[in-house]
Write a protein that holds these residues in place. Structure first.
Motif, PDB file in Angstrom:
ATOM      1  N   GLU A   2     113.159  61.233  -8.650  1.00 27.01           N
ATOM      2  CA  GLU A   2     112.183  61.561  -9.687  1.00 27.01           C
ATOM      3  C   GLU A   2     112.126  63.071  -9.906  1.00 27.01           C
ATOM      4  O   GLU A   2     112.141  63.849  -8.959  1.00 27.01           O
ATOM      5  N   THR A   3     112.086  63.463 -11.178  1.00 27.09           N
ATOM      6  CA  THR A   3     111.993  64.886 -11.511  1.00 27.09           C
ATOM      7  C   THR A   3     110.724  65.151 -12.297  1.00 27.09           C
ATOM      8  O   THR A   3     110.089  64.225 -12.814  1.00 27.09           O
ATOM      9  N   ARG A   4     110.387  66.409 -12.365  1.00 29.75           N
ATOM     10  CA  ARG A   4     109.246  66.872 -13.161  1.00 29.75           C
ATOM     11  C   ARG A   4     109.722  68.014 -14.044  1.00 29.75           C
ATOM     12  O   ARG A   4     110.655  68.722 -13.701  1.00 29.75           O
ATOM     13  N   VAL A   5     109.028  68.197 -15.131  1.00 28.94           N
ATOM     14  CA  VAL A   5     109.287  69.351 -15.985  1.00 28.94           C
ATOM     15  C   VAL A   5     108.262  70.413 -15.597  1.00 28.94           C
ATOM     16  O   VAL A   5     107.072  70.134 -15.509  1.00 28.94           O
ATOM     17  N   ALA A   6     108.754  71.610 -15.328  1.00 24.95           N
ATOM     18  CA  ALA A   6     107.881  72.701 -14.903  1.00 24.95           C
ATOM     19  C   ALA A   6     108.219  73.959 -15.674  1.00 24.95           C
ATOM     20  O   ALA A   6     109.359  74.170 -16.089  1.00 24.95           O
ATOM     21  N   ASN A  22     118.122  86.918 -11.624  1.00 25.62           N
ATOM     22  CA  ASN A  22     119.268  86.191 -12.177  1.00 25.62           C
ATOM     23  C   ASN A  22     120.065  85.471 -11.105  1.00 25.62           C
ATOM     24  O   ASN A  22     120.544  84.359 -11.320  1.00 25.62           O
ATOM     25  N   ARG A  23     120.218  86.097  -9.928  1.00 29.45           N
ATOM     26  CA  ARG A  23     120.945  85.437  -8.833  1.00 29.45           C
ATOM     27  C   ARG A  23     120.215  84.173  -8.386  1.00 29.45           C
ATOM     28  O   ARG A  23     120.826  83.142  -8.138  1.00 29.45           O
ATOM     29  N   ILE A  24     118.893  84.262  -8.273  1.00 27.65           N
ATOM     30  CA  ILE A  24     118.108  83.095  -7.857  1.00 27.65           C
ATOM     31  C   ILE A  24     118.218  81.994  -8.903  1.00 27.65           C
ATOM     32  O   ILE A  24     118.478  80.835  -8.588  1.00 27.65           O
ATOM     33  N   LEU A  25     118.033  82.350 -10.165  1.00 23.96           N
ATOM     34  CA  LEU A  25     118.088  81.346 -11.232  1.00 23.96           C
ATOM     35  C   LEU A  25     119.474  80.725 -11.338  1.00 23.96           C
ATOM     36  O   LEU A  25     119.600  79.532 -11.620  1.00 23.96           O
ATOM     37  N   HIS A  31     119.320  72.722 -13.009  1.00 20.13           N
ATOM     38  CA  HIS A  31     117.971  72.205 -13.265  1.00 20.13           C
ATOM     39  C   HIS A  31     117.256  72.958 -14.386  1.00 20.13           C
ATOM     40  O   HIS A  31     116.163  72.573 -14.778  1.00 20.13           O
ATOM     41  N   ILE A  32     117.869  74.035 -14.872  1.00 24.52           N
ATOM     42  CA  ILE A  32     117.209  74.851 -15.895  1.00 24.52           C
ATOM     43  C   ILE A  32     117.476  74.270 -17.274  1.00 24.52           C
ATOM     44  O   ILE A  32     118.618  74.120 -17.692  1.00 24.52           O
ATOM     45  N   VAL A  33     116.398  73.944 -17.973  1.00 28.35           N
ATOM     46  CA  VAL A  33     116.488  73.389 -19.324  1.00 28.35           C
ATOM     47  C   VAL A  33     116.525  74.516 -20.353  1.00 28.35           C
ATOM     48  O   VAL A  33     117.245  74.446 -21.343  1.00 28.35           O
ATOM     49  N   GLY A  34     115.753  75.559 -20.109  1.00 33.12           N
ATOM     50  CA  GLY A  34     115.704  76.678 -21.044  1.00 33.12           C
ATOM     51  C   GLY A  34     115.126  77.907 -20.389  1.00 33.12           C
ATOM     52  O   GLY A  34     114.446  77.828 -19.366  1.00 33.12           O
ATOM     53  N   ARG A  35     115.408  79.032 -21.016  1.00 33.35           N
ATOM     54  CA  ARG A  35     114.964  80.308 -20.461  1.00 33.35           C
ATOM     55  C   ARG A  35     114.780  81.284 -21.612  1.00 33.35           C
ATOM     56  O   ARG A  35     115.596  81.329 -22.535  1.00 33.35           O
ATOM     57  N   MET A  36     113.695  82.082 -21.542  1.00 30.76           N
ATOM     58  CA  MET A  36     113.457  83.070 -22.584  1.00 30.76           C
ATOM     59  C   MET A  36     112.951  84.349 -21.935  1.00 30.76           C
ATOM     60  O   MET A  36     112.021  84.314 -21.128  1.00 30.76           O
ATOM     61  N   ASP A  53     113.727  71.058 -15.117  1.00 32.50           N
ATOM     62  CA  ASP A  53     113.586  69.607 -14.970  1.00 32.50           C
ATOM     63  C   ASP A  53     114.214  69.299 -13.624  1.00 32.50           C
ATOM     64  O   ASP A  53     115.443  69.219 -13.503  1.00 32.50           O
ATOM     65  N   ALA A  54     113.359  69.180 -12.589  1.00 33.67           N
ATOM     66  CA  ALA A  54     113.876  69.126 -11.226  1.00 33.67           C
ATOM     67  C   ALA A  54     112.916  68.383 -10.306  1.00 33.67           C
ATOM     68  O   ALA A  54     111.737  68.222 -10.634  1.00 33.67           O
TER      69      ALA A  54
END
Length: 70
Positions: A2-6, A22-25, A31-36, A53-54
């Motif tokens: 099961e995942t959640r959107v956070a 950036n290294r961490i991300l 699991h990253i859906v988007g980034r701004m 979504d993870a």
């Protein structure tokens, strides 16, 4: 599994932290859906919003690692 959107909000002043962030991300890119990213030049801060979504443990791991940065 099961995942959640956070949504994780990151605010920092020191541009040297950008590379660390950036290294961490990058470790969690699957699991990253988007980034701004939005620089606020007047207040000398950077703001990054990351949508994940993870599973909960991954979300906790990402936010924990980011929280340890100055």
């Amino acid at each position: 599994m099961e995942t959640r959107v956070a949504l994780i909000g990151i605010i920092f002043e020191d541009k040297e932290n950008a590379e660390r962030i950036n290294r961490i991300l990058h470790q969690y890119e699957a699991h990253i859906v988007g980034r701004m990213g939005v620089p606020n030049i007047q207040q000398h801060i950077q703001v990054i919003s990351v949508v994940l979504d993870a599973p909960e443990d991954v979300i906790s791991s990402v936010s924990g690692k980011l929280g340890m940065l100055k």
